[in-house]
Scaffold this active site. Structure first.
Site, PDB file in Angstrom:
ATOM      1  N   HIS A  48       0.777  -1.198   0.237  1.00  0.00           N
ATOM      2  CA  HIS A  48       0.124  -0.415   0.104  1.00  0.00           C
ATOM      3  C   HIS A  48       0.657   1.316   0.099  1.00  0.00           C
ATOM      4  CE1 HIS A  48       0.267  -1.015   4.522  1.00  0.00           C
ATOM      5  NE2 HIS A  48       1.213   0.515   4.320  1.00  0.00           N
TER       6      HIS A  48
HETATM    7  P1  TYD Z   1      -2.104  -3.523   7.054  1.00  0.00           P
HETATM    8  O1  TYD Z   1      -2.322  -1.881   7.606  1.00  0.00           O
HETATM    9  O2  TYD Z   1      -2.918  -4.757   6.682  1.00  0.00           O
HETATM   10  O3  TYD Z   1      -0.804  -4.290   7.681  1.00  0.00           O
HETATM   11  P2  TYD Z   1       0.247  -4.917   6.633  1.00  0.00           P
HETATM   12  O4  TYD Z   1       0.203  -3.735   5.909  1.00  0.00           O
HETATM   13  O5  TYD Z   1       1.345  -4.769   7.721  1.00  0.00           O
HETATM   14  O6  TYD Z   1       0.275  -6.161   6.615  1.00  0.00           O
HETATM   15  O7  TYD Z   1      -2.513  -3.595   8.886  1.00  0.00           O
HETATM   16  C1  TYD Z   1      -3.890  -4.956  10.031  1.00  0.00           C
HETATM   17  C2  TYD Z   1      -4.204  -4.518  10.461  1.00  0.00           C
HETATM   18  O8  TYD Z   1      -4.635  -3.747  11.021  1.00  0.00           O
HETATM   19  C3  TYD Z   1      -5.351  -3.919   9.840  1.00  0.00           C
HETATM   20  O9  TYD Z   1      -6.776  -4.720  10.562  1.00  0.00           O
HETATM   21  C4  TYD Z   1      -5.315  -2.293  10.367  1.00  0.00           C
HETATM   22  C5  TYD Z   1      -5.063  -2.939  11.190  1.00  0.00           C
HETATM   23  N1  TYD Z   1      -3.472  -1.638  11.735  1.00  0.00           N
HETATM   24  C6  TYD Z   1      -4.397  -0.866  13.030  1.00  0.00           C
HETATM   25  O10 TYD Z   1      -5.306  -0.988  13.558  1.00  0.00           O
HETATM   26  N2  TYD Z   1      -3.928   0.690  13.574  1.00  0.00           N
HETATM   27  C7  TYD Z   1      -2.367   0.008  12.944  1.00  0.00           C
HETATM   28  O11 TYD Z   1      -1.581   1.355  13.388  1.00  0.00           O
HETATM   29  C8  TYD Z   1      -1.896  -0.465  11.990  1.00  0.00           C
HETATM   30  C9  TYD Z   1      -0.589   0.090  10.861  1.00  0.00           C
HETATM   31  C10 TYD Z   1      -2.395  -1.468  11.367  1.00  0.00           C
END
Ligand code: TYD
Length: 138
Positions: A48
């Site tokens: 992303h």
């Molecule tokens: P995600 O951004 O998909 O993680 P990655 O990019 O590392 O694969 O986030 C995973 C989950 O955590 C998603 O449900 C959103 C939540 N999240 C938060 O609630 N707060 C945050 O600061 C982050 C980074 C993720």
């Protein structure tokens, strides 16, 4: 595109210690801290871009590869040292992959979590960055 920050180790013969203060070792004030661990080696995280948030990624333990893409150029950075941070500005597409089994990645950000600032569709990101480039050249 990549901006590696080298932190000073203030340790001594008894062990290591690294300090990170707002607007000092990193170029922003921290609003959010999260950490990533236990990620399968075959899994790609991230995938992303963030419209507003900046990040500093520090691999406290193990190693991980970070793929960066700005809509035109791509770059891969390997993080495997706790005294090094990778600054990622807003609107950079990021992939995180090849996590070692023991990888522990600390992430500092200048913004609180806001799901609406995420661009999760690579094609949409490319279109938006292409459109930005075109508007700059006019
Ligand atoms: P995600 O951004 O998909 O993680 P990655 O990019 O590392 O694969 O986030 C995973 C989950 O955590 C998603 O449900 C959103 C939540 N999240 C938060 O609630 N707060 C945050 O600061 C982050 C980074 C993720």
């Amino acid at each position: 595109m990549s901006d590696l920050l080298n932190f000073t180790d203030k340790g001594d013969e008894f062990g290591q210690l690294i300090v990170i203060e707002n607007n000092h070792e990193i170029p922003f004030a921290i609003q959010r801290v999260f950490y990533i661990y236990g990620t399968s080696e075959s899994f790609v995280r991230g995938r992303h871009a963030n419209r507003k948030s900046q990040f500093v990624l520090i691999c406290l333990q193990g190693s991980v590869k970070i793929g960066l893409f700005n809509g035109r150029d791509a770059e891969v950075v390997t993080l495997n040292r706790p005294d090094q941070g990778l600054l990622i500005k807003s609107m950079i597409w990021k992939d995180m992959y090849e996590f070692s089994p023991d990888a522990m990645v600390l992430v500092l950000s200048d913004k609180m979590y806001d799901d609406t600032e995420y661009i999760r569709d690579l094609d949409a990101y490319k279109v938006e960055m292409g459109a930005r480039d075109e508007s700059k050249s006019q």
